[in-house]
Design a protein around this motif. Structure first.
Motif, short mmCIF file in Angstrom:
data_model
loop_
_atom_site.label_atom_id
_atom_site.label_comp_id
_atom_site.label_asym_id
_atom_site.label_seq_id
_atom_site.Cartn_x
_atom_site.Cartn_y
_atom_site.Cartn_z
N UNK A 138 -10.70 -49.58 -1.01
CA UNK A 138 -11.87 -49.07 -1.74
C UNK A 138 -11.69 -47.59 -2.06
N UNK A 139 -11.13 -46.85 -1.11
CA UNK A 139 -10.88 -45.43 -1.36
C UNK A 139 -9.91 -45.27 -2.54
N UNK A 140 -8.91 -46.16 -2.62
CA UNK A 140 -7.97 -46.10 -3.73
C UNK A 140 -8.65 -46.41 -5.05
N UNK A 141 -9.53 -47.42 -5.05
CA UNK A 141 -10.29 -47.76 -6.25
C UNK A 141 -11.14 -46.58 -6.70
N UNK A 142 -11.86 -45.99 -5.75
CA UNK A 142 -12.73 -44.86 -6.09
C UNK A 142 -11.92 -43.67 -6.60
N UNK A 143 -10.72 -43.49 -6.04
CA UNK A 143 -9.86 -42.40 -6.48
C UNK A 143 -9.41 -42.61 -7.93
N UNK A 144 -9.02 -43.83 -8.26
CA UNK A 144 -8.59 -44.12 -9.62
C UNK A 144 -9.76 -44.00 -10.60
N UNK A 145 -10.95 -44.37 -10.15
CA UNK A 145 -12.14 -44.23 -10.98
C UNK A 145 -12.40 -42.76 -11.30
N UNK A 146 -12.27 -41.92 -10.27
CA UNK A 146 -12.47 -40.48 -10.45
C UNK A 146 -11.42 -39.90 -11.39
N UNK A 147 -10.18 -40.35 -11.24
CA UNK A 147 -9.11 -39.84 -12.10
C UNK A 147 -9.35 -40.23 -13.56
N UNK A 148 -9.77 -41.45 -13.78
CA UNK A 148 -10.05 -41.90 -15.15
C UNK A 148 -11.15 -41.07 -15.78
N UNK A 149 -12.19 -40.76 -15.00
CA UNK A 149 -13.29 -39.93 -15.50
C UNK A 149 -12.78 -38.52 -15.81
N UNK A 150 -11.95 -37.98 -14.91
CA UNK A 150 -11.42 -36.63 -15.10
C UNK A 150 -10.58 -36.54 -16.36
N UNK A 151 -9.66 -37.50 -16.55
CA UNK A 151 -8.78 -37.46 -17.72
C UNK A 151 -9.58 -37.67 -19.00
N UNK A 152 -10.55 -38.58 -18.98
CA UNK A 152 -11.38 -38.80 -20.16
C UNK A 152 -12.15 -37.53 -20.53
N UNK A 153 -12.71 -36.87 -19.52
CA UNK A 153 -13.47 -35.65 -19.76
C UNK A 153 -12.56 -34.55 -20.28
N UNK A 154 -11.35 -34.47 -19.75
CA UNK A 154 -10.39 -33.46 -20.23
C UNK A 154 -10.05 -33.70 -21.69
N UNK A 155 -9.76 -34.94 -22.04
CA UNK A 155 -9.47 -35.27 -23.43
C UNK A 155 -10.67 -34.97 -24.32
N UNK A 156 -11.86 -35.23 -23.80
CA UNK A 156 -13.09 -34.97 -24.56
C UNK A 156 -13.24 -33.48 -24.85
N UNK A 157 -12.89 -32.62 -23.88
CA UNK A 157 -12.96 -31.17 -24.09
C UNK A 157 -11.99 -30.73 -25.19
N UNK A 158 -10.78 -31.32 -25.19
CA UNK A 158 -9.81 -31.02 -26.25
C UNK A 158 -10.37 -31.46 -27.60
#
Length: 253
Positions: A138-158
């Motif tokens: 579950x920790x791994x799932x939550x970590x990947x979820x957080x990473x996906x949100x982070x990368x999406x937000x970074x791309x959105x800022x660009x």
């Protein structure tokens, strides 16, 4: 509306604004070139009636005006050449939410929620080992979820910086087009030609310079967002929840 849904909506809005800006820019630039040529034609038609000093001023102002327009058109051509990659970034930002974060986040509860309620009665070392492994997954799932949100937000800022750049270009092109069109009308009389050209060259020069200064700040935002690649790399290379860079297995061997 969840934060993910709000970000998805924002991404779609930005896409519409970006496409809309270029739908304004392309025809406006074509009309701008046509109006400038019309302006030159109007000036040439009557300029010979002016004295040498006035002709010198008109030629100088035409040169200033042409230089400003060449700068502007150069920026537009560069933006047109790079609009497809920006649209790809918009799609990628949306994809990280819709195709990565959402399906992975659905697994968070599933990793610790057994299909059979009788599992609640499971006791002993095997049960403890299973629960520990489920918590790691579950920790791994939550970590990947957080990473996906982070990368999406970074791309959105660009993307946002690129959208602001396109909107700024659209505004200056339409503004300059309006000034040139008015200039064509103002040089209709021989007496008004020097005054109209001097005013036009100054106003267009100020608009282009002011807009470019604004676009420089937007470009800096693009650079700053790109500079976050280190943070993105840090997110990707962090293996604290993914031992060895792999999914934590419940059973090994």
């Amino acid at each position: 509306m969840t934060p993910t849904e709000e970000l998805e909506q924002s991404i779609l809005v930005q896409r519409g604004m970006f496409i809309g800006a270029f739908e304004v820019i392309e025809p406006a630039v074509e009309l701008l070139i046509a109006k400038f040529n019309e302006l030159v034609g109007e000036v040439k038609q009557s300029a010979w009636l002016l004295g040498p000093a006035a002709i010198f001023i008109v030629k100088r102002d035409l040169g200033t005006l042409r230089a400003a327009l060449e700068q502007l058109i150069g920026k537009v051509e560069y933006a047109l050449e790079h609009q497809v990659p920006v649209l790809s970034l918009i799609q990628a930002s949306f994809g990280w939410l819709a195709e990565v974060k959402r399906p992975i986040s659905d697994l968070s509860v599933a990793t610790v929620q057994p299909d059979n309620r009788n599992f609640a009665k499971w006791m002993g070392d095997a049960a403890n080992a299973y629960n520990a492994g489920a918590a790691i997954q579950r920790a791994a799932v939550d970590e990947l979820t957080t990473r996906a949100e982070f990368i999406s937000k970074w791309l959105f800022d660009v993307v946002t910086a690129n959208v602001d750049y396109a909107i700024g270009l659209a505004q200056v092109v339409t503004d300059v087009l309006g000034r040139i069109a008015q200039g064509v009308a103002d040089v209709a009389g021989v007496v008004t030609i020097p005054w109209a050209m001097d005013l036009l060259a100054e106003s267009v020069g100020d608009i282009v310079e002011g807009t470019f200064n604004h676009l420089l700040t937007v470009a800096q935002r693009q650079f700053d967002a790109a500079g976050m690649m280190r943070d993105v790399a840090g997110q990707i290379t962090d293996r604290s929840k993914l031992p060895g860079g792999k999914w934590p297995q419940m059973v090994t061997g």
